[in-house]
Write an enzyme that holds these catalytic residues in place. Structure first.
Site, PDB file in Angstrom:
ATOM      1  N   ASP A 107       0.317   5.996  -1.385  1.00 23.09           N
ATOM      2  CA  ASP A 107      -0.994   6.522  -1.767  1.00 23.09           C
ATOM      3  C   ASP A 107      -0.979   8.022  -1.538  1.00 23.09           C
ATOM      4  OD1 ASP A 107      -2.084   4.047  -2.453  1.00 23.09           O
ATOM      5  OD2 ASP A 107      -2.861   3.689  -0.434  1.00 23.09           O
ATOM      6  N   ASP A 126      -4.228   2.308  -8.608  1.00 21.43           N
ATOM      7  CA  ASP A 126      -5.543   1.924  -8.100  1.00 21.43           C
ATOM      8  C   ASP A 126      -6.647   2.322  -9.081  1.00 21.43           C
ATOM      9  OD1 ASP A 126      -4.404   0.967  -5.739  1.00 21.43           O
ATOM     10  OD2 ASP A 126      -4.627   2.896  -4.727  1.00 21.43           O
TER      11      ASP A 126
END
Length: 175
Positions: free
Chosen positions: A129, A142
């Site tokens: 991330d 995402d």
């Protein structure tokens, strides 16, 4: 008597699902490669002040770092998601549904790849991330998952079927 050979070709919407998913996997993995190479050991980089920053993290859990001790279970869920989305997508005839399912399939497939192939090991890998938006840190996959789910929700609320045909309205015989 000649026997007719038929070739089974996927529908155009299903092909769109697959192409969109493959493109999303490529973009997501390229941006993660960039993030690992450019952001490792760096302080967060402001993009829009404190609102959006680039900050490298490795997430062993699901959204909001839920279930961090159960990465192998999340791997099974990701695999089941890829299988289920692909199965449903084969029946799609609507371009809008194909886009939504393609976004979801690409997001699920790239998360599955992270879980299977990244450190610390097979079926225990952590998702990279790097896009920090306030309380959340995520990645391109995402964003695609959220957009895909939102699109399918809107299509469902508007009663737009996967077949792309509007529901038939029966005429009132008393009218």
């Amino acid at each position: 008597m000649a026997v007719e050979q038929s070739t089974v070709r996927p529908s155009r919407p299903f092909a769109l699902v697959l192409v969109l998913a493959a493109a999303l996997v490529a973009v997501d993995q390229l941006t993660k490669w960039w993030a690992v190479s450019a952001l490792t050991g760096r302080a967060p980089v402001d993009v829009i002040g404190d609102l959006i920053q680039l900050r490298l993290t490795y997430n062993p859990g699901a959204a909001f770092s839920i279930a961090t001790g159960y990465t192998w279970v999340l791997t099974l869920f990701a695999a089941a998601g890829v299988i289920a989305i692909t199965w449903f997508a084969r029946r799609v005839r609507s371009r809008a549904w194909a886009v939504g399912l393609g976004l979801m399939l690409g997001g699920a497939a790239t998360h599955l790849g992270d879980r299977l192939l990244r450190e610390p090991g097979f079926a225990r890998g952590h998702v990279v991330d790097f896009i920090d938006y306030g309380p959340f840190v995520g990645n391109v996959a995402d964003i695609a998952l959220v957009l895909g789910v939102a699109l399918l929700l809107v299509l469902n609320l508007r009663d737009i079927p996967m077949t792309g045909r509007a529901p038939e309205v029966e005429a009132d015989p008393t009218a």
